[in-house]
Write a protein that holds these residues in place. Structure first.
Motif, short mmCIF file in Angstrom:
data_model
loop_
_atom_site.label_atom_id
_atom_site.label_comp_id
_atom_site.label_asym_id
_atom_site.label_seq_id
_atom_site.Cartn_x
_atom_site.Cartn_y
_atom_site.Cartn_z
N PHE A 1 -21.47 -73.89 -2.97
CA PHE A 1 -20.16 -74.59 -3.12
C PHE A 1 -20.52 -75.92 -2.31
N CYS A 2 -19.65 -76.89 -3.20
CA CYS A 2 -19.71 -78.47 -2.66
C CYS A 2 -19.47 -78.64 -1.31
N GLY A 3 -20.33 -79.10 -0.61
CA GLY A 3 -19.85 -79.30 1.19
C GLY A 3 -18.77 -80.32 1.37
N ALA A 4 -18.60 -81.32 0.13
CA ALA A 4 -17.56 -82.20 0.28
C ALA A 4 -16.17 -81.79 -0.17
N CYS A 5 -16.05 -80.97 -1.16
CA CYS A 5 -14.70 -80.67 -1.64
C CYS A 5 -14.88 -79.05 -1.96
N GLY A 6 -15.73 -78.21 -2.04
CA GLY A 6 -15.71 -76.91 -2.15
C GLY A 6 -15.78 -76.32 -3.58
N ARG B 1 -25.57 -79.79 -7.99
CA ARG B 1 -24.52 -80.98 -7.97
C ARG B 1 -23.00 -80.43 -8.44
N CYS B 2 -22.29 -81.22 -7.56
CA CYS B 2 -20.68 -80.66 -7.60
C CYS B 2 -20.19 -81.14 -8.84
N PRO B 3 -19.68 -80.63 -10.11
CA PRO B 3 -19.02 -81.20 -11.23
C PRO B 3 -17.85 -81.85 -10.92
N ALA B 4 -17.19 -81.58 -9.66
CA ALA B 4 -15.86 -82.36 -9.55
C ALA B 4 -16.05 -83.58 -8.77
N CYS B 5 -16.85 -83.85 -7.84
CA CYS B 5 -17.12 -85.23 -7.08
C CYS B 5 -18.66 -85.79 -7.18
N ASN B 6 -19.39 -85.04 -7.84
CA ASN B 6 -20.85 -85.52 -8.17
C ASN B 6 -21.56 -85.39 -6.98
N HIS B 7 -21.38 -84.88 -5.83
CA HIS B 7 -22.00 -84.64 -4.65
C HIS B 7 -23.34 -83.62 -5.02
N SER B 8 -24.48 -84.21 -4.46
CA SER B 8 -25.52 -83.31 -4.82
C SER B 8 -26.17 -83.04 -3.56
ZN LIG Z 1 -17.35 -81.75 -4.77
#
Ligand SMILES: [Zn+2]
Length: 288
Positions: A115-120, A133-140
């Motif tokens: 899960f994305c550490g920035a937005c879950g 990579r997070c498909p919502a906010c692009n955090h890698s």
């Molecule tokens: Zn994210």
């Protein structure tokens, strides 16, 4: 000729992979699977055996042209037993030791970044790169490495060589090792050595010399080892971190880590380069 490992991320086609023998480093709840028959070494096998029930599967690269995989399974299949990674690695030589370490770290990164550490949002594996990579906010999220420094402090005292060794409270009784600590953000390795040595035992050092480094998958350290010459200060133990620390004459060392870890190499090579005898090993450093 030493084996050549070529790292890679892009997996071969599943059909191709299932058909040819491959090195498989298979983990169940963080423990490495070895053949249940203790007389059998780990050897390349058809990954098809594991493919059906695998919930994490990562291509690592090729060892002398043979595919290498890191796989995670929910439980050990018949014919296999679970072994603690440290014990399994001690039974391997290179290059399998390094590959088991690599596999463990890739699987741990994959497990811990679902899960994305920035937005879950659930993350996705990126093609051609060791990243999620997070498909919502692009955090890698890439595999994490935590650099830690190790320092063996030495001095000449009354014409005789001495090394400073210390015990952490979680060591097996009687075992001593070099000083070690994690690098802080914004700090160089050299700054880390001066800070850690001062914090842990209260002495000052100079002539910091690089010795070598080792990947250490417990869980994702990169150990960077140095020697450092004592310049001043009496030993003052850091409360809670250091149970005991002493100067030891080269011919009167306590038990130290085996050559398996870089601490074992650093202490032995330094003591013997200073004219001392080969120190005694302990089978394990940390309490089970
Ligand atoms: Zn994210």
């Amino acid at each position: 000729m030493p084996a050549t490992f070529v790292p890679g991320v892009a997996a071969p086609e599943p059909a191709e992979a299932a058909g040819s023998a491959a090195w498989c480093f298979v983990f169940v709840e963080g423990q490495l699977l070895l053949p249940a028959d203790e007389g059998l070494p780990l050897a390349p096998l058809a990954p098809g055996l594991f493919v059906a029930s695998t919930h994490a599967r990562h291509f690592l690269g090729r060892l002398d042209g043979t595919d290498c995989w890191a796989l995670a399974l929910p439980e050990a299949p018949p014919g296999w037993r679970r072994a603690p990674l440290r014990a399994a690695m001690m039974g391997f030589g290179e290059p399998l030791m390094g590959l088991a370490s690599r596999a463990a770290q890739v699987l741990e990164w994959d497990r811990a970044h679902r899960f994305c550490g920035a937005c879950g949002t659930p993350t996705e594996l990126m093609a051609g790169e060791r990243a999620r990579r997070c498909p919502a906010c692009n955090h890698s999220a890439y595999p994490r490495l935590s650099p830690a420094m190790m320092a063996l402090v030495w001095r000449r005292h009354g014409g005789h060589g001495q090394v400073l060794l210390a015990r952490s409270p979680h060591y097996v009784p009687g075992v001593y090792s070099a000083l070690a600590g994690f690098v802080e953000p914004g700090e160089s390795l050299e700054e880390c050595i001066h800070r850690e040595v001062a914090e842990e035992v209260g002495v000052t050092v100079t002539s910091v010399r690089y010795y070598g480094s080792q990947s250490w998958p417990f869980p994702h350290s990169l150990m960077v080892a140095y020697t450092a010459e004592w310049t001043g200060g009496e030993i003052v133990k850091q409360e809670g971190e250091i149970e005991d620390a002493q100067w030891f004459a080269l011919d009167a060392l306590p038990k130290v880590p085996p050559r398996f870890s870089i601490a074992g190499h650093l202490i032995r090579d330094t003591v013997m380069a200073m004219g001392g005898p080969e120190p005694q090993s302990t089978a394990s450093v940390v309490r089970a």
